[in-house]
Design a protein around this motif. Structure first.
Motif, PDB file in Angstrom:
ATOM      1  N   THR A 134     -14.354 -59.338 -67.917  1.00  0.00           N
ATOM      2  CA  THR A 134     -14.567 -58.553 -66.746  1.00  0.00           C
ATOM      3  C   THR A 134     -14.833 -59.939 -65.613  1.00  0.00           C
ATOM      4  OG1 THR A 134     -15.746 -57.200 -65.424  1.00  0.00           O
ATOM      5  CG2 THR A 134     -17.009 -58.605 -66.977  1.00  0.00           C
ATOM      6  N   LEU A 136     -16.027 -58.543 -62.778  1.00  0.00           N
ATOM      7  CA  LEU A 136     -16.725 -57.642 -61.906  1.00  0.00           C
ATOM      8  C   LEU A 136     -18.294 -57.813 -62.232  1.00  0.00           C
ATOM      9  CD1 LEU A 136     -14.803 -54.407 -61.950  1.00  0.00           C
ATOM     10  CD2 LEU A 136     -14.727 -56.277 -60.188  1.00  0.00           C
ATOM     11  N   GLU A 142     -16.642 -64.309 -61.220  1.00  0.00           N
ATOM     12  CA  GLU A 142     -15.352 -63.959 -60.542  1.00  0.00           C
ATOM     13  C   GLU A 142     -15.090 -65.521 -60.064  1.00  0.00           C
ATOM     14  OE1 GLU A 142     -13.856 -62.396 -56.340  1.00  0.00           O
ATOM     15  OE2 GLU A 142     -15.675 -61.225 -57.352  1.00  0.00           O
ATOM     16  N   THR A 162      -8.116 -59.048 -67.362  1.00  0.00           N
ATOM     17  CA  THR A 162      -9.328 -58.506 -67.807  1.00  0.00           C
ATOM     18  C   THR A 162      -9.135 -57.286 -68.243  1.00  0.00           C
ATOM     19  OG1 THR A 162      -9.863 -57.604 -65.837  1.00  0.00           O
ATOM     20  CG2 THR A 162     -10.402 -59.821 -66.007  1.00  0.00           C
ATOM     21  N   ASP A 164     -10.914 -55.079 -66.963  1.00  0.00           N
ATOM     22  CA  ASP A 164     -11.338 -54.174 -65.660  1.00  0.00           C
ATOM     23  C   ASP A 164     -10.611 -53.121 -65.308  1.00  0.00           C
ATOM     24  OD1 ASP A 164     -13.833 -55.879 -65.513  1.00  0.00           O
ATOM     25  OD2 ASP A 164     -12.604 -57.385 -63.988  1.00  0.00           O
ATOM     26  N   THR A 165     -10.872 -52.023 -64.830  1.00  0.00           N
ATOM     27  CA  THR A 165      -9.927 -50.844 -64.320  1.00  0.00           C
ATOM     28  C   THR A 165      -9.908 -51.124 -62.761  1.00  0.00           C
ATOM     29  OG1 THR A 165     -11.738 -49.373 -64.674  1.00  0.00           O
ATOM     30  CG2 THR A 165     -10.053 -49.479 -66.307  1.00  0.00           C
ATOM     31  N   ASN A 177      -5.019 -55.570 -65.664  1.00  0.00           N
ATOM     32  CA  ASN A 177      -5.671 -54.937 -67.031  1.00  0.00           C
ATOM     33  C   ASN A 177      -4.925 -55.467 -68.165  1.00  0.00           C
ATOM     34  OD1 ASN A 177      -5.925 -52.612 -69.124  1.00  0.00           O
ATOM     35  ND2 ASN A 177      -7.881 -52.671 -68.192  1.00  0.00           N
TER      36      ASN A 177
END
Length: 189
Positions: A134, A136, A142, A162, A164-165, A177
């Motif tokens: 991730t 986030l 990041e 990642t 991540d959605t 994603n």
């Protein structure tokens, strides 16, 4: 064999492996012997070597390499705890996916920073890829993932993959994603 399998996707040197066996395991072994064992694993298609590539000079670098598993089941068959370190697992998945799509894959270096992958096609087109569970979690995470790509000043595609959605764009870098990217059969272009 166990050392490489347990440390897949980590920078590894033959000297470092030899030192581990000598200092930790108490085995007398030479670097040539370690290199032969690694070649056996490569020839058996159990592992693949991913060389380092200097992004500024566009040349391959000697020294530490990363090794990726042909099948993550090899790692999980040897390690029975249920904890998964998603970073190396996702990196291994992306490595095998890129190879299956015909890309030559290297680990990129920009000074002291590492770019997880530099992908090259036969037409000498490049793409740069960072892989993380991730981005986030924090601003620092990041920034760590985006920084090597932002320091690459050319117009080749740049990706952060990642789990991540919630996806973002930052300075023209595509955040995608991993599962959706692979499921859709996308290329790095």
């Amino acid at each position: 064999m166990g050392y490489i399998i347990n440390n897949f996707a980590a920078p590894t040197s033959i000297k470092g492996i030899r030192d581990y066996f000598v200092n930790v395991e108490g085995l007398a072994i030479t670097e040539d012997t370690v290199a032969r064992y690694i070649r056996i694993l490569e020839n058996a298609k159990i592992i693949s070597r991913c060389s380092r590539f200097d992004m500024k000079s566009r040349k391959s670098l000697a020294g530490e390499q990363k090794y990726y598993l042909a099948d993550l089941g090899i790692y999980f068959s040897r390690n029975t705890d249920n904890r998964i370190n998603y970073g190396p697992v996702f990196e291994n998945l992306v490595y095998n996916y890129a190879k299956s799509r015909g890309y030559a894959v290297s680990v990129g270096r920009i000074g002291q920073l590492e770019c997880d992958f530099i992908l090259r096609r036969r037409s000498f087109e490049y793409a740069y890829v960072q892989v993380a569970y991730t981005v986030l979690a924090s601003k620092a995470t990041e920034d760590r993932e985006y920084r090597p790509l932002e320091l690459t000043h050319d117009n080749y595609p740049k990706y952060v993959l990642t789990a991540d959605t919630l996806l973002q764009r930052r300075n023209g870098i595509v955040h995608a994603n991993i599962m959706e990217f692979m499921k859709d059969g996308r290329l790095f272009e």
